[in-house]
Design a protein around this motif. Structure first.
Motif, PDB file in Angstrom:
ATOM      1  N   ASN A  47      24.701  49.683  29.871  1.00  0.00           N
ATOM      2  CA  ASN A  47      25.022  48.253  29.954  1.00  0.00           C
ATOM      3  C   ASN A  47      25.874  47.771  28.782  1.00  0.00           C
ATOM      4  O   ASN A  47      26.066  46.579  28.601  1.00  0.00           O
ATOM      5  N   GLY A  48      26.392  48.667  27.961  1.00  0.00           N
ATOM      6  CA  GLY A  48      27.262  48.287  26.855  1.00  0.00           C
ATOM      7  C   GLY A  48      26.538  47.987  25.556  1.00  0.00           C
ATOM      8  O   GLY A  48      27.160  47.695  24.547  1.00  0.00           O
ATOM      9  N   ASN A  49      25.224  48.063  25.545  1.00  0.00           N
ATOM     10  CA  ASN A  49      24.429  47.793  24.358  1.00  0.00           C
ATOM     11  C   ASN A  49      24.467  49.015  23.443  1.00  0.00           C
ATOM     12  O   ASN A  49      24.412  50.147  23.905  1.00  0.00           O
ATOM     13  N   LYS A  80      26.043  43.994  20.738  1.00  0.00           N
ATOM     14  CA  LYS A  80      26.475  44.970  19.742  1.00  0.00           C
ATOM     15  C   LYS A  80      25.644  44.797  18.478  1.00  0.00           C
ATOM     16  O   LYS A  80      25.470  43.682  17.977  1.00  0.00           O
ATOM     17  N   SER A 110      28.476  52.758  22.123  1.00  0.00           N
ATOM     18  CA  SER A 110      27.700  52.209  23.227  1.00  0.00           C
ATOM     19  C   SER A 110      26.684  53.268  23.628  1.00  0.00           C
ATOM     20  O   SER A 110      27.057  54.336  24.104  1.00  0.00           O
ATOM     21  N   ASN A 155      31.265  47.606  16.959  1.00  0.00           N
ATOM     22  CA  ASN A 155      31.821  47.529  18.303  1.00  0.00           C
ATOM     23  C   ASN A 155      32.305  48.885  18.826  1.00  0.00           C
ATOM     24  O   ASN A 155      32.778  48.976  19.944  1.00  0.00           O
ATOM     25  N   PRO A 179      22.367  43.116  27.737  1.00  0.00           N
ATOM     26  CA  PRO A 179      23.633  43.761  28.102  1.00  0.00           C
ATOM     27  C   PRO A 179      24.782  43.339  27.186  1.00  0.00           C
ATOM     28  O   PRO A 179      24.893  42.178  26.799  1.00  0.00           O
ATOM     29  N   ASN A 180      25.603  44.299  26.813  1.00  0.00           N
ATOM     30  CA  ASN A 180      26.795  44.112  25.984  1.00  0.00           C
ATOM     31  C   ASN A 180      26.529  43.575  24.580  1.00  0.00           C
ATOM     32  O   ASN A 180      27.450  43.133  23.902  1.00  0.00           O
TER      33      ASN A 180
END
Length: 131
Positions: free
Chosen positions: A89-91, A38, A85, A82, A35-36
């Motif tokens: 989950n922001g990945n 980048k 997405s 960044n 998750p999250n």
């Protein structure tokens, strides 16, 4: 006195870049479900552009000549994306893109190793006297 030509040092730098890129791609693939996380990207072009803009000095013999100066830098730049997405989950790792980059980098690495191997075989032939 320089023992090897600039070709071997250039090939060495290219192998270092390819190795770094391989590590970055592997890190992206291994974190595809984190998750999250980048995605990162190894970029030689941006490092080359920065080096060209900042690493050369020249004597200007005419006012119309470009002025450029700075210090030498040949590092590979690693950038984090960044802005996107792909998952909830922001990945933002695109596994298909990473696998394509992995295959491209492997072909590049194989070509470099064949080229540097040929250089060393030429040196070995010269040392043996062409036998």
């Amino acid at each position: 006195m320089k023992l090897f030509s600039n070709t071997i040092s250039t090939l060495e730098s290219a192998l270092n870049y390819s190795s770094t890129k391989q590590k970055v791609i592997a890190q992206n693939i291994s974190n595809a479900d984190t998750p999250n996380y980048k995605a990162k990207e190894a970029s030689f072009k941006s490092a080359l552009n920065d080096a060209q803009n900042a690493s050369m000095t020249a004597k200007r013999t005419d006012i119309r000549h470009f002025n450029f100066h700075g210090e030498d830098s040949s590092n590979v730049m690693i950038r984090t994306n960044n802005r996107t997405s792909y998952n909830n989950n922001g990945n933002n790792v695109d596994v298909d893109k990473e696998m394509a980059d992995l295959a491209t980098n492997q072909i590049y690495y194989n070509a470099l190793t064949e080229r540097i191997s040929g250089k060393f075989q030429s040196l070995q032939s010269v040392i043996k006297g062409g036998k």
